[in-house]
Design an enzyme around this catalytic site. Structure first.
Site, PDB file in Angstrom:
ATOM      1  N   SER A 300      11.813   1.974   3.473  1.00  0.00           N
ATOM      2  CA  SER A 300      11.108   1.973   4.759  1.00  0.00           C
ATOM      3  C   SER A 300      11.466   3.359   5.412  1.00  0.00           C
ATOM      4  O   SER A 300      10.778   4.463   4.991  1.00  0.00           O
ATOM      5  CB  SER A 300      11.693   0.912   5.531  1.00  0.00           C
ATOM      6  OG  SER A 300      10.882   0.897   6.939  1.00  0.00           O
ATOM      7  N   ASP A 311       7.109  16.316   0.347  1.00  0.00           N
ATOM      8  CA  ASP A 311       5.542  16.972   0.296  1.00  0.00           C
ATOM      9  C   ASP A 311       5.661  18.307   1.182  1.00  0.00           C
ATOM     10  O   ASP A 311       4.873  19.160   0.708  1.00  0.00           O
ATOM     11  CB  ASP A 311       4.784  15.945   1.268  1.00  0.00           C
ATOM     12  CG  ASP A 311       4.261  14.942   0.578  1.00  0.00           C
ATOM     13  OD1 ASP A 311       4.867  14.685  -0.777  1.00  0.00           O
ATOM     14  OD2 ASP A 311       3.871  13.740   1.199  1.00  0.00           O
ATOM     15  N   LYS A 325       8.760   0.169   0.376  1.00  0.00           N
ATOM     16  CA  LYS A 325       8.461  -0.561   1.514  1.00  0.00           C
ATOM     17  C   LYS A 325       7.772   0.477   2.235  1.00  0.00           C
ATOM     18  O   LYS A 325       8.028   0.992   3.120  1.00  0.00           O
ATOM     19  CB  LYS A 325       9.538  -1.112   2.193  1.00  0.00           C
ATOM     20  CG  LYS A 325       9.185  -1.800   3.233  1.00  0.00           C
ATOM     21  CD  LYS A 325      10.556  -2.452   4.188  1.00  0.00           C
ATOM     22  CE  LYS A 325      10.036  -3.064   5.470  1.00  0.00           C
ATOM     23  NZ  LYS A 325       9.400  -2.173   6.379  1.00  0.00           N
TER      24      LYS A 325
END
Length: 458
Positions: A300, A311, A325
């Protein structure tokens, strides 16, 4: 065209429109009728159970089980929270409460002290790990669950509670009268692994995690005597928590000049629920190299941080595949004070990746090295790992949203600080590195990056 012809065409058009709309109206009517029929059927079943079941049924318990059953068909993370559990969840995420400062666990039906929290009433009174709390204010704990015990020990700061303790090696029970105080739990720990190289482990994202993280970075720099040369951010076994605090942690490292500063994007069923959380203007950390450690227990909010830094090319992700998740839960307060945790959206990394049931893939895969468990006692360690994709009823991935512009290329990190003779404290940290091969690899990578940059090589 005469008025009569025009009127005829108008009538025909109206009739055709009504004919075309009939299936839609029919579907809506059938849906309403079906919903009403199911609700009536549910009431019938409840009445039959209440009237004919072998034992008398508690109405509240019956409704709670029915609600949980309904939510369980949606996904593993939507659930109903009775008032006591809802309050406990809010207290836990706040990271502060009135209490004694004891980490508890149940062992064979006994309430045991896992550890006292440092600088709390329990710690100062001499409560020890392994103590058996057999009474609270004179009442036995044997017939209570751990939540009931916690509820009795927590309370208004300044009030007292008396614990009866059975301690190994003591022939008679010990009695401790403790005065409750504000207990602040720490969601992270930080230290220097070596001069110049910091280490911060975040166990969970609570209400003060972002603030505590910023303080920890400043403390590490102060202890080092100059800006850090590298950082290991440990998110292993971090189950997640508050998304805004995860974004505050990531915000320290990305979004300089707000150039493609997206941290995470959430997309719900309706477009009105979609939003992007972006980096803010303000102080950022120097662009030293970072390694983020993850594993199958990273889920999460911790995956949001790892995905954003990956990224934006701001950190190297090391370890093993994360939990996966990728769903957002909204917590709602019901009229009776209970809570409802409902999955309302999926989240995406800055490049548009959904990690739902997949997880974050490390840039460098490093398995944790530990002795293999005996085959006749337990399964192989890999067989024991459970991720989102293994949960019954887990959501599938949704199509990714359009990709934003690529983030800016990171600048060079400062050169490594010259090494000094390790102190006794640093020798202890070296023992930690020997016991944790993933952490040792992360430190080696940071030092290698700085050596290459210091030599002018790329």
């Amino acid at each position: 065209m005469s008025k009569k012809v025009f009127a005829a065409f108008a009538v025909i058009f109206l009739l055709l429109s009504l004919v075309l709309m009939l299936p839609l109206m029919d579907r809506e009517e059938r849906a309403k009728r079906s919903e009403a029929e199911y609700l009536e059927m549910f009431r019938d079943v409840v009445n039959i159970v209440k009237q004919s079941y072998v034992d008398k049924v508690d109405d509240k318990k019956l409704m709670a089980v029915a609600i949980n059953g309904m939510l369980a068909t949606l996904d593993p993370h939507s659930n109903y929270l009775p008032a006591t559990d809802y309050t406990e969840m809010k207290v836990h995420m706040a990271g502060a409460f009135g209490g004694l400062g004891i980490e508890l666990e149940m062992r064979n039906g006994k309430l045991m002290v896992n550890a006292p929290i440092e600088d709390t009433p329990a710690f100062r009174a001499g409560i020890q790990s392994g103590d058996h709390i057999w009474t609270i204010d004179g009442k036995p704990t044997a017939d209570l669950n751990i939540n009931q015990c916690v509820s009795r020990m927590r309370g208004t700061p300044g009030t007292s509670v008396t614990l009866g303790i059975l301690r190994e090696g003591k022939s008679s029970p010990l009695t401790f009268r403790l005065v409750r105080a504000i207990i602040k739990t720490k969601s992270l720990k930080g230290r220097l692994l070596e001069p110049g190289y910091g280490y911060i482990r975040i166990g969970e994202f609570q209400e003060r995690t972002g603030e505590d993280f910023e303080k920890a970075l400043k403390t590490l720099a102060a202890d080092n005597g100059q800006p850090l040369s590298g950082l290991v951010l440990d998110l292993r076994f971090n189950p997640g928590g508050l998304v805004d605090q995860a974004c505050r942690v990531a915000n320290r490292f990305i979004g300089e000049g707000l150039s493609s500063g997206v941290i995470v994007t959430t997309k719900g069923r309706e477009a009105a629920m979609d939003r992007s959380l972006t980096a803010t203007v303000g102080d950022k950390e120097p662009r030293y190299p970072i390694v983020v450690l993850i594993n199958g227990g990273s889920a999460s909010a911790s995956e949001i941080v790892a995905g954003a830094l990956q990224d934006h090319k701001r950190a190297v992700i090391m370890g093993t595949q994360s939990f996966g998740k990728g769903s957002v839960q909204s917590v709602m307060t019901l009229d009776n004070g209970d809570g409802l945790k409902l999955t309302t959206a999926r989240y995406y990394t800055p490049s548009g990746r959904s990690i739902q049931a997949k997880g974050i893939t490390p840039d460098i895969v490093v398995e944790f090295a530990k002795p293999a468990p005996a085959k006749d006692k337990q399964k192989d360690a890999k067989e024991l790992e459970i991720r989102e994709q293994d949960l019954d009823g887990h959501m599938d991935q949704a199509p990714a949203p359009p990709r934003p512009a690529s983030p800016a290329k990171p600048h060079s990190a400062p050169p490594a600080k010259p090494q000094q003779k390790p102190s006794s404290k640093e020798l202890k940290e070296q023992d930690l590195l020997k016991a944790d091969n993933q952490l040792a690899r992360a430190l080696d990578l940071l030092k290698g990056v700085n050596l290459l940059k210091a030599s002018g090589r790329r």
